[in-house]
Design an enzyme around this catalytic site. Structure first.
Site, PDB file in Angstrom:
ATOM      1  N   ASP A 174      -5.727  12.657   3.080  1.00 62.50           N
ATOM      2  CA  ASP A 174      -6.383  13.872   3.114  1.00 62.50           C
ATOM      3  C   ASP A 174      -8.171  14.166   2.446  1.00 62.50           C
ATOM      4  O   ASP A 174      -8.376  13.621   1.479  1.00 62.50           O
ATOM      5  CB  ASP A 174      -6.031  14.751   1.784  1.00 62.50           C
ATOM      6  CG  ASP A 174      -7.131  15.733   1.883  1.00 62.50           C
ATOM      7  OD1 ASP A 174      -6.867  16.653   2.405  1.00 62.50           O
ATOM      8  OD2 ASP A 174      -8.069  16.232   0.619  1.00 62.50           O
ATOM      9  N   HIS A 175      -8.528  13.961   3.799  1.00 60.08           N
ATOM     10  CA  HIS A 175     -10.355  12.905   3.654  1.00 60.08           C
ATOM     11  C   HIS A 175     -11.310  14.362   4.506  1.00 60.08           C
ATOM     12  O   HIS A 175     -10.851  14.779   5.092  1.00 60.08           O
ATOM     13  CB  HIS A 175     -10.821  11.997   4.837  1.00 60.08           C
ATOM     14  CG  HIS A 175     -10.188  10.407   3.865  1.00 60.08           C
ATOM     15  ND1 HIS A 175     -10.761   9.206   4.023  1.00 60.08           N
ATOM     16  CD2 HIS A 175      -9.508  10.115   3.720  1.00 60.08           C
ATOM     17  CE1 HIS A 175     -10.100   8.205   3.350  1.00 60.08           C
ATOM     18  NE2 HIS A 175      -9.418   8.545   2.869  1.00 60.08           N
TER      19      HIS A 175
ATOM     20  N   VAL B 298      -2.747   3.203 -13.733  1.00 58.38           N
ATOM     21  CA  VAL B 298      -2.783   5.034 -13.081  1.00 58.38           C
ATOM     22  C   VAL B 298      -1.389   4.471 -13.386  1.00 58.38           C
ATOM     23  O   VAL B 298       0.124   5.413 -12.793  1.00 58.38           O
ATOM     24  CB  VAL B 298      -3.156   5.338 -12.388  1.00 58.38           C
ATOM     25  CG1 VAL B 298      -2.504   6.255 -11.682  1.00 58.38           C
ATOM     26  CG2 VAL B 298      -5.032   5.406 -12.669  1.00 58.38           C
TER      27      VAL B 298
ATOM     28  N   ARG C 148      -5.104  -7.901   5.135  1.00 59.82           N
ATOM     29  CA  ARG C 148      -4.258  -7.001   4.586  1.00 59.82           C
ATOM     30  C   ARG C 148      -3.443  -6.242   5.902  1.00 59.82           C
ATOM     31  O   ARG C 148      -2.475  -5.125   5.000  1.00 59.82           O
ATOM     32  CB  ARG C 148      -5.664  -5.473   4.954  1.00 59.82           C
ATOM     33  CG  ARG C 148      -6.737  -5.223   3.507  1.00 59.82           C
ATOM     34  CD  ARG C 148      -5.803  -5.034   1.899  1.00 59.82           C
ATOM     35  NE  ARG C 148      -4.877  -4.384   1.937  1.00 59.82           N
ATOM     36  CZ  ARG C 148      -5.104  -3.079   2.295  1.00 59.82           C
ATOM     37  NH1 ARG C 148      -6.549  -2.640   1.607  1.00 59.82           N
ATOM     38  NH2 ARG C 148      -4.431  -1.699   1.572  1.00 59.82           N
TER      39      ARG C 148
ATOM     40  N   THR D 191      -6.894   9.456  -7.428  1.00 65.20           N
ATOM     41  CA  THR D 191      -8.446   9.611  -8.878  1.00 65.20           C
ATOM     42  C   THR D 191      -9.716  10.141  -7.711  1.00 65.20           C
ATOM     43  O   THR D 191     -10.608  10.666  -7.858  1.00 65.20           O
ATOM     44  CB  THR D 191      -8.691   8.557  -8.889  1.00 65.20           C
ATOM     45  OG1 THR D 191      -8.766   7.721  -8.279  1.00 65.20           O
ATOM     46  CG2 THR D 191      -7.709   8.593 -10.761  1.00 65.20           C
TER      47      THR D 191
ATOM     48  N   GLU E 279     -12.314   9.123  -3.989  1.00 67.88           N
ATOM     49  CA  GLU E 279     -13.646   8.418  -3.104  1.00 67.88           C
ATOM     50  C   GLU E 279     -14.794   9.424  -3.435  1.00 67.88           C
ATOM     51  O   GLU E 279     -14.334  10.731  -3.306  1.00 67.88           O
ATOM     52  CB  GLU E 279     -12.682   7.726  -2.436  1.00 67.88           C
ATOM     53  CG  GLU E 279     -12.209   6.984  -2.491  1.00 67.88           C
ATOM     54  CD  GLU E 279     -11.160   6.684  -0.872  1.00 67.88           C
ATOM     55  OE1 GLU E 279     -11.865   7.106  -0.393  1.00 67.88           O
ATOM     56  OE2 GLU E 279     -10.505   5.651  -1.231  1.00 67.88           O
TER      57      GLU E 279
ATOM     58  N   GLY F   4      -3.323   2.078  -7.526  1.00 66.58           N
ATOM     59  CA  GLY F   4      -3.799   0.359  -7.218  1.00 66.58           C
ATOM     60  C   GLY F   4      -3.966  -0.765  -8.277  1.00 66.58           C
ATOM     61  O   GLY F   4      -3.860  -1.452  -8.568  1.00 66.58           O
TER      62      GLY F   4
ATOM     63  N   LYS G 157      -1.816  -6.642  -0.631  1.00 70.91           N
ATOM     64  CA  LYS G 157      -3.504  -6.545  -1.528  1.00 70.91           C
ATOM     65  C   LYS G 157      -2.665  -7.996  -2.793  1.00 70.91           C
ATOM     66  O   LYS G 157      -3.019  -8.525  -4.277  1.00 70.91           O
ATOM     67  CB  LYS G 157      -3.476  -5.911  -3.083  1.00 70.91           C
ATOM     68  CG  LYS G 157      -4.437  -4.621  -2.414  1.00 70.91           C
ATOM     69  CD  LYS G 157      -4.038  -3.933  -2.956  1.00 70.91           C
ATOM     70  CE  LYS G 157      -4.760  -2.735  -2.333  1.00 70.91           C
ATOM     71  NZ  LYS G 157      -5.291  -1.116  -2.937  1.00 70.91           N
TER      72      LYS G 157
END
Length: 337
Positions: free
Chosen positions: A40-41, A182, A284, A108, A110, A178, A199
């Site tokens: 959702d950007h 959380v 990644r 949270t 960006e 991440g 990661k």
């Protein structure tokens, strides 16, 4: 209750326009995927060639075209450019339209998405963003009861608010994390947990998964009832050169966490990402042209306790990926579950 192994498709809203993105999700169901989630950007991570269709419109369009896919956001931030009460209403409506198929993945946030839409002042530190997330989830759940809600929080409030159309099965909330703070909250309060791959396995085995379990234990919850979702970044192609080169569009994923959370402009994000060498970009991703090798790398996440694997493929030819995944990877993965 042990969660079954599920395979999902990540609809890359930063890479494809709305119509193509809908058709890809429809195709994902035909290829046997169990879920389709969307980012959702308001702005993509890449200015040139980027896209940013509205996630909730996409979910509704896909819901009308599919029969069984679980649909959700991965992830939406219900705390800055959105009022969480309105997000609660939107998801309740979708839950009524597609019972048992809708989930809300929440995080949270960006700066890239919030500054452009009017947030003023310095971008909040993690502590405030985390507090806003917890408060918004509580408010949305209060509203999903269908009762009149007078909510007085530090950041949000409602007076005599009611959502009149709520699904009987409710709306599961998946918490994206991440780090362990959380992740513990996901264990305490989430119907599901979301993380992303690539990661280092120690993050999952030593930090995230133990934190989810710790949170569930403190809340006296059965941790096996929590759907543990991971977005697996995978570039699989029978052509090894294509598998490597396909990762280039998603170079922004290889920026540091601090860069991704603080950069406000997609042009700036793109410039920073394009400066990275392809070898760093590819780190990644699971980059493979051999199905047994690809599945062996994915299996690490299953062994770590993650049961809902959502596959994010970086290439522009998503139809090819879905065909190859269905043929080469899905049978091997389902055999593990």
């Amino acid at each position: 209750m042990t969660q079954q192994l599920k395979l999902g498709y990540k609809a890359s809203a930063e890479q494809f326009g709305p119509r193509e993105l809908v058709e890809l999700a429809v195709l994902a169901e035909k290829h046997g995927m169990d879920s389709a989630t969307v980012s959702d950007h308001f702005q993509p991570w890449r200015h040139n060639g980027g896209h940013a269709p509205f996630s909730l419109s996409w979910m509704t369009a896909v819901g009308e075209r599919t029969k069984r896919l679980q649909l959700g956001t991965s992830v939406l931030t219900p705390t800055f450019r959105y009022n969480p009460a309105v997000i609660a209403q939107a998801f309740a409506t979708m839950g009524c339209l597609y019972p048992g198929r809708i989930m809300l993945g929440a995080g949270t946030g960006e700066a890239l998405n919030e500054i452009a839409t009017g947030y003023t002042g310095q971008w909040p530190e993690f502590r405030e963003r985390y507090a806003r997330l917890r408060e918004s989830v509580q408010l949305m759940r209060d509203l999903w009861t269908g009762e009149r809600t007078d909510f007085k929080g530090e950041y949000y409030s409602t007076t005599g608010a009611s959502i009149y159309d709520v699904p009987e099965c409710g709306i599961p909330v998946y918490i994206a994390a991440g780090g362990p703070v959380v992740a513990r909250y996901a264990g305490r309060a989430g119907d599901g947990f979301i993380c992303t791959s690539g990661k280092g396995m120690e993050l999952y085995t030593d930090k995230l998964m133990p934190a989810v379990s710790e949170g569930a234990t403190k809340a006296e919850r059965d941790v096996t009832s929590i759907d543990k979702m991971i977005e697996i970044k995978i570039s699989y192609d029978t052509d090894p050169e294509a598998a490597l080169e396909n990762t280039r569009f998603w170079a922004p994923l290889s920026l540091t966490q601090e860069q991704k959370h603080s950069i406000e402009d997609p042009i700036e994000m793109e410039a920073a990402a394009d400066a990275l060498p392809i070898e760093q970009v590819a780190k990644r991703w699971i980059v493979s042209s051999d199905p047994d090798d690809a599945v062996a790398q994915v299996k690490q996440y299953i062994d770590a306790g993650l049961n809902h694997l959502v596959f994010h493929a970086p290439g522009h030819d998503q139809k090819r990926f879905l065909e190859l995944f269905d043929r080469d990877l899905a049978p091997r993965l389902r055999a593990l579950g």
